[in-house]
Write a protein that holds these residues in place. Sequence first.
Motif, short mmCIF file in Angstrom:
data_model
loop_
_atom_site.label_atom_id
_atom_site.label_comp_id
_atom_site.label_asym_id
_atom_site.label_seq_id
_atom_site.Cartn_x
_atom_site.Cartn_y
_atom_site.Cartn_z
N PRO A 1 0.90 -1.06 0.20
CA PRO A 1 0.09 -0.10 0.10
C PRO A 1 0.96 1.42 -0.28
CG PRO A 1 -1.00 -1.85 1.69
CD PRO A 1 0.42 -2.13 1.11
N LEU A 2 2.17 1.38 0.34
CA LEU A 2 2.53 2.49 0.89
C LEU A 2 2.85 2.57 -0.49
CD1 LEU A 2 4.44 4.52 2.20
CD2 LEU A 2 6.42 3.02 2.62
N VAL A 3 4.09 1.45 -1.01
CA VAL A 3 3.76 1.92 -2.94
C VAL A 3 3.17 2.52 -3.56
CG1 VAL A 3 5.26 0.53 -4.97
CG2 VAL A 3 6.19 0.42 -2.08
N LYS A 4 2.13 2.10 -3.83
CA LYS A 4 0.87 2.06 -4.52
C LYS A 4 0.18 3.40 -3.81
CE LYS A 4 -2.29 -0.31 -5.52
NZ LYS A 4 -3.30 -0.99 -5.29
N TRP A 5 0.55 3.91 -2.98
CA TRP A 5 -0.10 5.09 -2.47
C TRP A 5 0.88 6.42 -2.78
CZ3 TRP A 5 -4.32 7.76 -1.68
CH2 TRP A 5 -5.37 6.98 -1.23
N TRP B 1 -10.95 7.78 -17.15
CA TRP B 1 -8.93 7.94 -16.43
C TRP B 1 -9.44 7.60 -14.73
CZ3 TRP B 1 -4.09 10.84 -17.83
CH2 TRP B 1 -3.16 10.27 -17.67
N GLY B 2 -10.34 9.27 -14.98
CA GLY B 2 -10.08 9.27 -13.31
C GLY B 2 -10.51 8.38 -12.64
N HIS B 3 -11.72 7.75 -13.49
CA HIS B 3 -12.12 6.68 -12.23
C HIS B 3 -10.98 5.81 -12.18
CE1 HIS B 3 -15.73 8.48 -11.43
NE2 HIS B 3 -16.38 8.58 -12.54
N ALA C 1 -5.86 2.84 -7.33
CA ALA C 1 -5.58 3.67 -5.49
C ALA C 1 -5.67 3.02 -3.89
CB ALA C 1 -5.11 4.93 -5.70
N PHE C 2 -7.18 2.45 -4.60
CA PHE C 2 -8.45 2.02 -3.28
C PHE C 2 -8.32 1.58 -3.02
CE2 PHE C 2 -9.48 6.62 -3.56
CZ PHE C 2 -8.69 7.04 -2.54
N LEU C 3 -8.08 0.02 -4.71
CA LEU C 3 -7.38 -1.35 -3.90
C LEU C 3 -6.25 -2.38 -4.00
CD1 LEU C 3 -10.34 -1.95 -7.33
CD2 LEU C 3 -10.94 -1.92 -4.91
#
Length: 82
Positions: free
Chosen positions: A20-24, A72-74, A80-82
């Motif tokens: 999660p840290l890398v994804k954010w 693209w935004g969705h 980011a949230f999954l």
Amino acid sequence: MVHVKIDYPQAEDDVIWRVPLVKWLVAIPRCIEMSILGMVALVLIVLSWFAVLFAGRYQMSLVDLVVAVMNWGHMEQAWAFL
């Protein structure tokens, strides 16, 4: 019969807690980019409103661009949230 033994990673000890840290961290520049594209899309929506008001028709190229930015935004939010 074949038996396969796989060593599963321990969630507390291995890489799982860093994902999660890398994804954010990867999502931060993309969020900035999406904010800029969102502002551009907002300007295009206002311009297209004036185009409809004076010309009487909606330019499909503007519709396609705004829909692409929203899509693209969705996708970015879902990633980011999954």
